[in-house]
Design a protein around this motif. Structure first.
Motif, PDB file in Angstrom:
ATOM      1  N   UNK A 372       8.763  -3.951  -2.456  1.00 16.76           N
ATOM      2  CA  UNK A 372       7.408  -4.123  -2.980  1.00 16.76           C
ATOM      3  C   UNK A 372       6.684  -5.247  -2.244  1.00 16.76           C
ATOM      4  N   UNK A 373       7.427  -6.295  -1.903  1.00 15.07           N
ATOM      5  CA  UNK A 373       6.836  -7.373  -1.121  1.00 15.07           C
ATOM      6  C   UNK A 373       6.315  -6.872   0.210  1.00 15.07           C
ATOM      7  N   UNK A 374       7.031  -5.918   0.815  1.00 14.87           N
ATOM      8  CA  UNK A 374       6.576  -5.305   2.068  1.00 14.87           C
ATOM      9  C   UNK A 374       5.281  -4.528   1.848  1.00 14.87           C
ATOM     10  N   UNK A 375       5.289  -3.677   0.843  1.00 15.78           N
ATOM     11  CA  UNK A 375       4.130  -2.816   0.597  1.00 15.78           C
ATOM     12  C   UNK A 375       2.889  -3.635   0.259  1.00 15.78           C
ATOM     13  N   UNK A 376       3.085  -4.704  -0.501  1.00 15.95           N
ATOM     14  CA  UNK A 376       1.958  -5.522  -0.960  1.00 15.95           C
ATOM     15  C   UNK A 376       1.619  -6.685  -0.027  1.00 15.95           C
ATOM     16  N   UNK A 377       2.190  -6.683   1.179  1.00 15.85           N
ATOM     17  CA  UNK A 377       1.876  -7.764   2.128  1.00 15.85           C
ATOM     18  C   UNK A 377       0.370  -7.911   2.309  1.00 15.85           C
ATOM     19  N   UNK A 378      -0.343  -6.790   2.305  1.00 14.14           N
ATOM     20  CA  UNK A 378      -1.782  -6.782   2.556  1.00 14.14           C
ATOM     21  C   UNK A 378      -2.576  -7.564   1.514  1.00 14.14           C
ATOM     22  N   UNK A 379      -2.070  -7.611   0.292  1.00 12.45           N
ATOM     23  CA  UNK A 379      -2.838  -8.266  -0.774  1.00 12.45           C
ATOM     24  C   UNK A 379      -2.160  -9.512  -1.333  1.00 12.45           C
ATOM     25  N   UNK A 380      -0.879  -9.734  -0.993  1.00 12.72           N
ATOM     26  CA  UNK A 380      -0.172 -10.872  -1.574  1.00 12.72           C
ATOM     27  C   UNK A 380       0.365 -11.852  -0.526  1.00 12.72           C
ATOM     28  N   UNK A 381       1.181 -11.361   0.419  1.00 15.37           N
ATOM     29  CA  UNK A 381       1.846 -12.284   1.338  1.00 15.37           C
ATOM     30  C   UNK A 381       0.840 -13.080   2.167  1.00 15.37           C
ATOM     31  N   UNK A 382      -0.209 -12.419   2.642  1.00 15.00           N
ATOM     32  CA  UNK A 382      -1.202 -13.090   3.479  1.00 15.00           C
ATOM     33  C   UNK A 382      -2.344 -13.701   2.672  1.00 15.00           C
ATOM     34  N   UNK A 383      -2.271 -13.558   1.332  1.00 13.46           N
ATOM     35  CA  UNK A 383      -3.284 -14.177   0.474  1.00 13.46           C
ATOM     36  C   UNK A 383      -2.593 -14.973  -0.633  1.00 13.46           C
ATOM     37  N   UNK A 384      -1.810 -15.967  -0.274  1.00 10.16           N
ATOM     38  CA  UNK A 384      -1.077 -16.715  -1.308  1.00 10.16           C
ATOM     39  C   UNK A 384      -2.005 -17.579  -2.142  1.00 10.16           C
ATOM     40  N   UNK A 385      -1.576 -17.828  -3.375  1.00 10.24           N
ATOM     41  CA  UNK A 385      -2.299 -18.755  -4.229  1.00 10.24           C
ATOM     42  C   UNK A 385      -1.310 -19.679  -4.920  1.00 10.24           C
ATOM     43  N   UNK A 386      -1.795 -20.456  -5.876  1.00 10.12           N
ATOM     44  CA  UNK A 386      -0.952 -21.452  -6.531  1.00 10.12           C
ATOM     45  C   UNK A 386       0.186 -20.840  -7.339  1.00 10.12           C
ATOM     46  N   UNK A 387       0.123 -19.521  -7.607  1.00  4.64           N
ATOM     47  CA  UNK A 387       1.157 -18.879  -8.418  1.00  4.64           C
ATOM     48  C   UNK A 387       2.066 -17.969  -7.596  1.00  4.64           C
ATOM     49  N   UNK A 388       1.872 -17.931  -6.279  1.00  3.76           N
ATOM     50  CA  UNK A 388       2.605 -16.974  -5.447  1.00  3.76           C
ATOM     51  C   UNK A 388       4.117 -17.166  -5.502  1.00  3.76           C
ATOM     52  N   UNK A 389       4.572 -18.406  -5.527  1.00  4.82           N
ATOM     53  CA  UNK A 389       6.019 -18.644  -5.563  1.00  4.82           C
ATOM     54  C   UNK A 389       6.650 -18.103  -6.836  1.00  4.82           C
ATOM     55  N   UNK A 390       5.852 -17.954  -7.880  1.00  7.65           N
ATOM     56  CA  UNK A 390       6.362 -17.446  -9.154  1.00  7.65           C
ATOM     57  C   UNK A 390       6.382 -15.926  -9.224  1.00  7.65           C
ATOM     58  N   UNK A 391       5.707 -15.269  -8.299  1.00  5.93           N
ATOM     59  CA  UNK A 391       5.531 -13.822  -8.423  1.00  5.93           C
ATOM     60  C   UNK A 391       5.984 -13.024  -7.208  1.00  5.93           C
ATOM     61  N   UNK A 392       6.235 -13.685  -6.081  1.00  9.99           N
ATOM     62  CA  UNK A 392       6.540 -12.952  -4.857  1.00  9.99           C
ATOM     63  C   UNK A 392       7.794 -13.487  -4.179  1.00  9.99           C
ATOM     64  N   UNK A 393       8.294 -12.684  -3.257  1.00 10.73           N
ATOM     65  CA  UNK A 393       9.394 -13.113  -2.387  1.00 10.73           C
ATOM     66  C   UNK A 393       9.028 -12.723  -0.958  1.00 10.73           C
ATOM     67  N   UNK A 394       9.382 -13.538  -0.017  1.00 12.31           N
ATOM     68  CA  UNK A 394       9.076 -13.272   1.390  1.00 12.31           C
ATOM     69  C   UNK A 394      10.003 -12.207   1.943  1.00 12.31           C
TER      70      UNK A 394
END
Length: 599
Positions: A372-394
């Motif tokens: 899912x982290x791969x699929x959502x790279x377009x909206x999450x990995x390259x657009x991190x915010x203050x909560x990204x560490x709590x919701x995503x994995x690289x």
């Protein structure tokens, strides 16, 4: 006599090659002229000529993203002064979408399009032009006619005053380095261009001519770089037993403090620290970057997920396999350094252990599967915010961990006769060379099962498409190793906030999921005024005096309103791993270790 005949033969061959290139250019329908009339203001001027038109109109488009960097960047935002002409007269042109211009060409068989591009973003994936140099990230510079991505094009570059050198993997035409030819747009958009006075040196490695263009100066040692990069190239080429390039270009942008890289079909662009080459740690980090981006010339540029080519340059190109494309490459970057004897064994094992620590310390690893982290790279990995560490994995870090598990599984199953290299070569030969296409999720899984000798349904369910805790010791034990948490016996107090000091103010940058601060309602962007009524200059030092179960009171400034929160500290559960010998490795385990770590 033999030598004379050979010389004549090669002269004829070179003439024939030049004629072939010239013939290709004569057939080309698209030509560009690139100038820099206001380089000092970061502008590039482009004139694009399209010939052979028959339908009375043409649409031209600007890509919205660049391959290798999975984010829609909207390159059309940098375009100004779009004008179209036919037969020397201005013709109607209108913008019909964010990145499309419609041109009414009428009965004219050709049109000339002119536009300016503002180039002032420092990164390996965006263009930067000033009076000293011009870096053209081609996907953000050159428009293409709709429906003509397969067409060839030529580029003629007129350099800014004093610029003398061009560095690019595009082929020069007629011996003129400022006239370049591209067989199609996939090649053009995968071939960045550096123009200026960069320091260029070359060397041969694995039968390929390597060219390095150093931009911005630096305290690098050319001889050492040639020797060490050659080791990396040869180790990586040995995995695939094939280096598909005749020439490969490495463009290095040296800054006061720089980093990052972007892979291309026959080149790469790297960021580096200008005066860091004499610092061993910084120098080795640069070599790791070289190893990573160069490994991509196989893994992702040729051996690729099905969705990543041919590209759609107008929208996201989704794949769940970036954990392979980027994660496996991250795994190999350190392994290649080890194989090339550029890393000592302990250094390599520390890097592996640190990666595992980072994964397990990130709350998002229990929330987001790596697919899912791969699929959502377009909206999450390259657009991190203050909560990204709590919701995503690289997918870089988790993918590297998955690669390690599979590598050890293959080595163990094959009694140390095979490893992950064999999967990569098999997939490269089968899909890039034989089938000439990308692979699907299922096809890569089948290949992994072929070499592990196992059904991987459960593995995929738990670790690729799920977030189950990984039993690292199960795999490390194949090599007689175990994972040790060096912080296991500590009893430190934990609050769960990170600070970003801004002009002397302690601004809270992020909150760790389920931490005491999270539960109590502390928010990012709060200003920490005091703890227990006293200002705190060093939060870690303050917490070191506390123990789990202690209660503290935080004074916070939230949007101009002071609030107080009472918080009960918990035990710090973060880990710091090291990889240790079990002390009782069998002959079979030592064989796995030798195969894995190039001992």
């Amino acid at each position: 006599m033999k030598k004379i005949f050979s010389c004549i033969f090669y002269i004829i061959l070179l003439i024939k090659m030049d004629l072939n290139a010239s013939a290709a250019i004569m057939q080309s329908k698209i030509n560009y002229t690139v100038t820099f009339p206001e380089a000092q203001a970061h502008y590039t001027h482009i004139e694009m000529t399209i010939t052979g038109l028959t339908q009375g109109f043409v649409d031209v488009k600007m890509p919205v993203w660049t391959p290798g960097s999975y984010l829609v960047r909207e390159f059309a935002k940098n375009v100004e002064g779009f004008v179209a002409e036919a037969n020397g007269e201005k013709v109607a042109a209108s913008k019909t979408s964010k990145n499309t211009w419609h041109i009414e060409s009428g009965s004219a068989s050709s049109v000339k399009i002119s536009y300016d591009v503002y180039c002032f973003e420092v990164s390996v994936r965006t263009s930067l032009v000033d009076a000293s140099q011009g870096f053209l990230s081609t996907s953000g510079m050159f428009m293409y006619p709709d429906g003509m991505l397969h067409e060839p094009s030529t580029l003629h570059i007129i350099p800014y005053q004093g610029w003398k050198t061009v560095s690019t993997s595009l082929e020069a035409v007629g011996g003129d380095p400022f006239t370049l030819y591209s067989p199609d747009y996939d090649t053009l958009f995968d071939s960045p261009i550096q123009v200026g006075n960069q320091d260029v040196f070359d060397f041969d490695a694995a039968g390929v001519k390597y060219e390095v263009a150093m931009c911005g100066g630096g305290n690098y040692d050319k001889g050492r770089l040639k020797k060490d990069i050659t080791k990396i190239v040869e180790q990586e080429t040995a995995i695939y037993n094939d280096n598909p390039n005749k020439r490969y270009v490495i463009i290095v942008h040296n800054y006061a403090k720089g980093g990052g890289g972007l892979e291309h079909l026959s080149s790469t662009v790297l960021g580096a620290t200008r005066d860091g080459y004499t610092n061993e740690a910084t120098y080795h980090n640069f070599l790791v970057l070289v190893a990573h981006e160069h490994f991509h010339l196989w893994n992702v540029k040729r051996l690729r997920p099905f969705a990543l080519g041919p590209f759609d340059y107008e929208k996201e190109n989704y794949t769940t396999n970036l954990w392979i494309a980027e994660g496996f490459t991250t795994y190999y970057q350190s392994l290649i350094m080890r194989r090339a004897n550029l890393y000592a064994l302990d250094d390599h094992l520390k890097i592996v252990a640190d990666n595992l620590s980072g994964i397990d310390n990130q709350p998002g690893s229990k929330i987001q599967p790596v697919s899912e982290g791969s699929f959502d790279a377009w909206i999450k990995f390259y657009r991190p915010n203050e909560n990204s560490a709590n919701t995503t994995i690289s997918y870089y870090n988790k993918g590297a961990a998955i690669a390690m598990l599979l590598d050890l599984e293959i080595i163990y199953a094959s009694k140390a006769t095979m490893c992950l290299d064999d999967v990569m070569k098999y997939m490269y030969d089968e899909y890039y060379k034989a089938k000439k296409r990308g692979y699907t999720d299922a096809e890569f899984k089948i290949a992994l099962e072929k070499f592990t000798g196992k059904n991987l349904d459960d593995f995929y369910k738990k670790h690729i498409n799920g977030v189950d805790v990984i039993d690292y010791d199960n795999y490390l034990n194949y090599a007689g190793y175990k994972l040790v948490n060096t912080l296991a016996n500590r009893n430190d107090a934990f609050l769960g906030i990170s600070l970003a000091p801004i002009t002397g103010r302690n601004i809270i940058a992020s909150i760790s999921r389920n931490s005491p601060a999270w539960v109590a309602g502390v928010s990012a962007n709060d200003e920490l005024l005091a703890i227990d009524g006293a200002s705190v200059s060093d939060l870690d030092k303050y917490l070191a005096k506390k123990k789990p179960g202690d209660q503290i009171e935080l004074n916070l400034n939230r949007d101009g309103i002071e609030i107080k929160l009472s918080i009960t500290l918990s035990k710090n559960e973060q880990v710091k791993y090291s990889i240790s010998d079990t002390g009782k490795a069998s002959a079979e385990q030592l064989a796995v270790r030798k195969k894995w770590l190039n001992l």
